[in-house]
Design an enzyme around this catalytic site. Structure first.
Site, mmCIF file in Angstrom:
data_model
loop_
_atom_site.group_PDB
_atom_site.id
_atom_site.type_symbol
_atom_site.label_atom_id
_atom_site.label_comp_id
_atom_site.label_asym_id
_atom_site.label_seq_id
_atom_site.Cartn_x
_atom_site.Cartn_y
_atom_site.Cartn_z
ATOM 1 N N HIS A 170 4.262 -7.923 131.428
ATOM 2 C CA HIS A 170 3.254 -7.253 130.603
ATOM 3 C C HIS A 170 3.031 -5.834 131.115
ATOM 4 O O HIS A 170 1.958 -5.486 131.595
ATOM 5 C CB HIS A 170 1.970 -8.087 130.574
ATOM 6 C CG HIS A 170 2.196 -9.438 129.971
ATOM 7 N ND1 HIS A 170 1.805 -9.764 128.693
ATOM 8 C CD2 HIS A 170 2.858 -10.528 130.459
ATOM 9 C CE1 HIS A 170 2.178 -11.001 128.424
ATOM 10 N NE2 HIS A 170 2.821 -11.477 129.473
ATOM 11 N N HIS A 193 1.566 -16.813 126.398
ATOM 12 C CA HIS A 193 0.878 -15.973 127.386
ATOM 13 C C HIS A 193 -0.515 -16.528 127.672
ATOM 14 O O HIS A 193 -1.021 -16.396 128.782
ATOM 15 C CB HIS A 193 0.789 -14.538 126.855
ATOM 16 C CG HIS A 193 0.064 -13.583 127.745
ATOM 17 N ND1 HIS A 193 0.225 -13.558 129.117
ATOM 18 C CD2 HIS A 193 -0.826 -12.593 127.448
ATOM 19 C CE1 HIS A 193 -0.541 -12.600 129.617
ATOM 20 N NE2 HIS A 193 -1.200 -12.009 128.642
ATOM 21 N N HIS A 247 -6.530 -12.568 122.726
ATOM 22 C CA HIS A 247 -5.581 -13.484 123.371
ATOM 23 C C HIS A 247 -5.878 -14.926 122.976
ATOM 24 O O HIS A 247 -4.994 -15.659 122.528
ATOM 25 C CB HIS A 247 -5.658 -13.338 124.890
ATOM 26 C CG HIS A 247 -5.098 -12.056 125.424
ATOM 27 N ND1 HIS A 247 -5.808 -10.882 125.443
ATOM 28 C CD2 HIS A 247 -3.874 -11.764 125.929
ATOM 29 C CE1 HIS A 247 -5.046 -9.925 125.971
ATOM 30 N NE2 HIS A 247 -3.873 -10.432 126.261
HETATM 31 MN MN MN Z 1 0.172 -8.542 127.666
#
Ligand code: MN
Length: 260
Positions: free
Chosen positions: A71, A81, A210
């Site tokens: 990343h 992730h 995320h």
């Molecule tokens: Mn990332």
């Protein structure tokens, strides 16, 4: 499908009727990397060392060794992730359907808001206002948040770390809930070091870009640049992460095809 269609696209790229815009930051040792507080582990920075440079180590060739976290710089976040996306069998860099690496993009221009407020949060209402002007966010599209943050060339200013954490614009939790619940997008992309706002560790859920995007098998793109050269609609992105076995993401070259 007409066999001419692809040839028309190729000819339009060669002839300049379709422009190719580079949305990628240059990778170098000073490339800013997200920093987590203790006790969490952190990514190695980007490093590069010469193997040979037309010299005794290799008289006719030049090449380098590279080291970096997945990343780093302009990079792709795969669904695995995040803990919420870990059970997607097609969510690793080597198992993502390649079809999803070529997709349209829409750009939400938040540059004025981000210039006025470093902690600007994009809300569902911004999507709704955008759609009244430009139409519904298409199925399978990338949604890109333009902030002009990539114009901050100094790494410290780009990360903008303060006593209470980073002051960096991004999406609110409500915005990510709205997008995941109401639109069928390919992923979410930003100009900042990560896809979430700087203060997203205080949100519920924490790090909603995320948590929610990867939890619904969507992708992320971070550290994009040149979003000011894209139209609100009508561009197509090419985003091909490295095919790392069980990778969680990778640096990549992001290209946008734009009508001239
Ligand atoms: Mn990332």
């Amino acid at each position: 499908m007409s066999t001419d269609l692809l040839m028309q696209v190729a000819a339009a790229i060669a002839g300049g009727q379709i422009k190719v815009i580079d949305l990628t930051q240059t990778l170098r040792p000073s490339t800013p990397v997200f920093v987590l507080p203790p006790p969490f582990a952190n990514s190695d920075p980007f490093s590069i060392s010469v193997i040979s440079h037309y010299d005794d180590r290799g008289p006719a060739w030049y090449w380098n060794n590279l080291s970096m976290g997945e990343h780093t710089g302009t990079h792709f976040d795969a669904p695995v992730h995040w803990v919420t996306g870990q059970h997607n069998p097609d969510g690793y860099t080597d198992t993502i359907p390649v079809r999803r690496m070529i997709a349209p993009a829409v750009v939400i221009d938040c540059s004025k808001e981000a210039a006025a407020d470093e902690k600007f949060l994009l809300e569902p209402s911004h999507f709704q206002v955008w759609e009244t002007k430009h139409g519904r966010i298409p199925d399978g599209a990338w949604v890109l948040m333009r902030t002009d943050w990539s114009k901050r060339r100094d790494p410290a200013s780009f990360l903008n770390m303060k006593e209470d954490g980073p002051h960096v614009p991004g999406p609110s939790a409500a915005a990510m809930h709205w997008l995941v619940d109401n639109r069928n997008v390919n992923g979410w992309g930003v100009e900042a070091v990560g896809t979430d706002a700087g203060q997203a560790f205080t949100f519920e859920p924490q790090f909603p870009a995320h948590n929610l995007m990867h939890g619904s098998n969507r992708f992320g793109l971070a550290s994009l640049c040149n979003l000011d050269q894209l139209p609100p609609t009508g561009s197509v992105l090419i985003t091909t992460p490295l095919k790392i076995e069980k990778g969680s993401g990778s640096p990549l070259r992001v290209l946008a095809l734009v009508p001239a």
